[in-house]
Write an enzyme that holds these catalytic residues in place. Structure first.
Site, PDB file in Angstrom:
ATOM      1  N   ASP A 110      -1.452   9.446 -11.109  1.00 30.06           N
ATOM      2  CA  ASP A 110      -1.430   8.536 -11.796  1.00 30.06           C
ATOM      3  C   ASP A 110      -0.144   8.381 -12.298  1.00 30.06           C
ATOM      4  O   ASP A 110       0.366   6.688 -12.782  1.00 30.06           O
ATOM      5  CB  ASP A 110      -1.695   8.747 -12.974  1.00 30.06           C
ATOM      6  CG  ASP A 110      -3.783   9.190 -13.324  1.00 30.06           C
ATOM      7  OD1 ASP A 110      -3.473   8.319 -12.082  1.00 30.06           O
ATOM      8  OD2 ASP A 110      -4.010   9.718 -14.012  1.00 30.06           O
ATOM      9  N   ASN A 156      -2.284  13.103  -5.175  1.00 27.74           N
ATOM     10  CA  ASN A 156      -3.932  13.275  -5.571  1.00 27.74           C
ATOM     11  C   ASN A 156      -4.083  15.178  -5.373  1.00 27.74           C
ATOM     12  O   ASN A 156      -4.121  15.973  -6.492  1.00 27.74           O
ATOM     13  CB  ASN A 156      -4.465  12.625  -5.605  1.00 27.74           C
ATOM     14  CG  ASN A 156      -4.351  11.489  -6.685  1.00 27.74           C
ATOM     15  OD1 ASN A 156      -3.508  11.570  -7.838  1.00 27.74           O
ATOM     16  ND2 ASN A 156      -5.054   9.809  -6.127  1.00 27.74           N
ATOM     17  N   ASP A 175      -4.301   2.168  -4.529  1.00 26.90           N
ATOM     18  CA  ASP A 175      -2.964   2.536  -4.408  1.00 26.90           C
ATOM     19  C   ASP A 175      -2.557   1.181  -3.647  1.00 26.90           C
ATOM     20  O   ASP A 175      -1.582   1.229  -3.132  1.00 26.90           O
ATOM     21  CB  ASP A 175      -2.723   3.266  -3.642  1.00 26.90           C
ATOM     22  CG  ASP A 175      -3.306   4.048  -1.987  1.00 26.90           C
ATOM     23  OD1 ASP A 175      -4.054   2.798  -1.456  1.00 26.90           O
ATOM     24  OD2 ASP A 175      -1.797   4.338  -1.360  1.00 26.90           O
ATOM     25  N   ASP A 229       0.791  -1.452   0.161  1.00 24.67           N
ATOM     26  CA  ASP A 229      -0.042   0.064   0.005  1.00 24.67           C
ATOM     27  C   ASP A 229       0.887   1.555  -0.143  1.00 24.67           C
ATOM     28  O   ASP A 229       1.856   0.868   1.246  1.00 24.67           O
ATOM     29  CB  ASP A 229      -0.721  -0.035   1.058  1.00 24.67           C
ATOM     30  CG  ASP A 229      -1.861   1.033   1.163  1.00 24.67           C
ATOM     31  OD1 ASP A 229      -3.185   1.477   0.858  1.00 24.67           O
ATOM     32  OD2 ASP A 229      -1.471   2.133   1.989  1.00 24.67           O
TER      33      ASP A 229
END
Length: 196
Positions: A74, A65, A100, A57
């Protein structure tokens, strides 16, 4: 001419099949293709499975973001996919589970020292590359479960690795926690405690 058209159609079908199995951002297997590959591996090798299953993770991924935009997020996901492919073997099952989270199944491998080394390599490359590309250092946490010549249930090993990942996240960021697979009894109960 008919043979040419059939070959072309077959090639197109194979291309679309491969595309349907890939995650568009990371170029790894997508969630459904990953789960199919896991089930097939365990079905083919039970009751004598030796493997290591890990869930990775990205820590504080939302921060990328929120501060740098989704294009930067991305980029990080693509980069994570490349790092995983570079670190693990082509024969391993490597997929993006969603968001993620990434999954790796190392077939026939249960060495803790090797797993620690590979997870450390991923963490180092991820920190360096994310800092260079976005100015934010991204860390990653790992929940790892290893089985040693056992009958392994794909749902159980996934659930156990997910639990170990949450333990790693509780301990802090950039942590790798490794535990042994806990077989389930025929009545569905766990037969022993997971130990590190």
């Amino acid at each position: 001419m008919i043979l040419f058209l059939r070959v072309r159609d077959y090639k197109m079908q194979m291309k679309y099949k491969q595309l349907s199995m890939k995650d568009s951002l990371s170029d790894l297997l997508n969630k459904s293709a990953t789960m199919i590959a896991l089930r097939q591996y365990f079905q083919a090798h039970n009751p004598d499975v030796t493997c290591t299953f890990l869930i990775m993770d990205l820590d504080d991924f939302k921060k990328i973001n929120d501060t740098k935009g989704h294009a930067a997020g991305d980029t990080i996901l693509r980069m994570a996919g490349l790092i995983l492919q570079d670190t693990f073997q082509p024969t391993d099952v490597i997929g993006r589970f969603g968001g993620d989270e990434f999954i790796v199944l190392l077939k026939g491998v249960a060495s803790r020292s090797l797993i620690q080394k590979k997870c450390g390599t991923v963490q180092m490359k991820l920190r360096q590359t994310s800092k260079e590309m976005t100015g934010i250092e991204i860390t990653s946490s790992f929940g790892v479960v290893s089985a040693f010549g056992q009958d392994v249930d794909s749902s159980a090993i996934f659930y156990q690795a997910d639990s170990v990942l949450y333990e790693a996240k509780r301990r802090g960021k950039g942590i790798c926690v490794i535990k042994d697979y806990m077989p389930i009894r025929s009545n569905g109960e766990k037969s022993q405690k997971v130990h590190e």
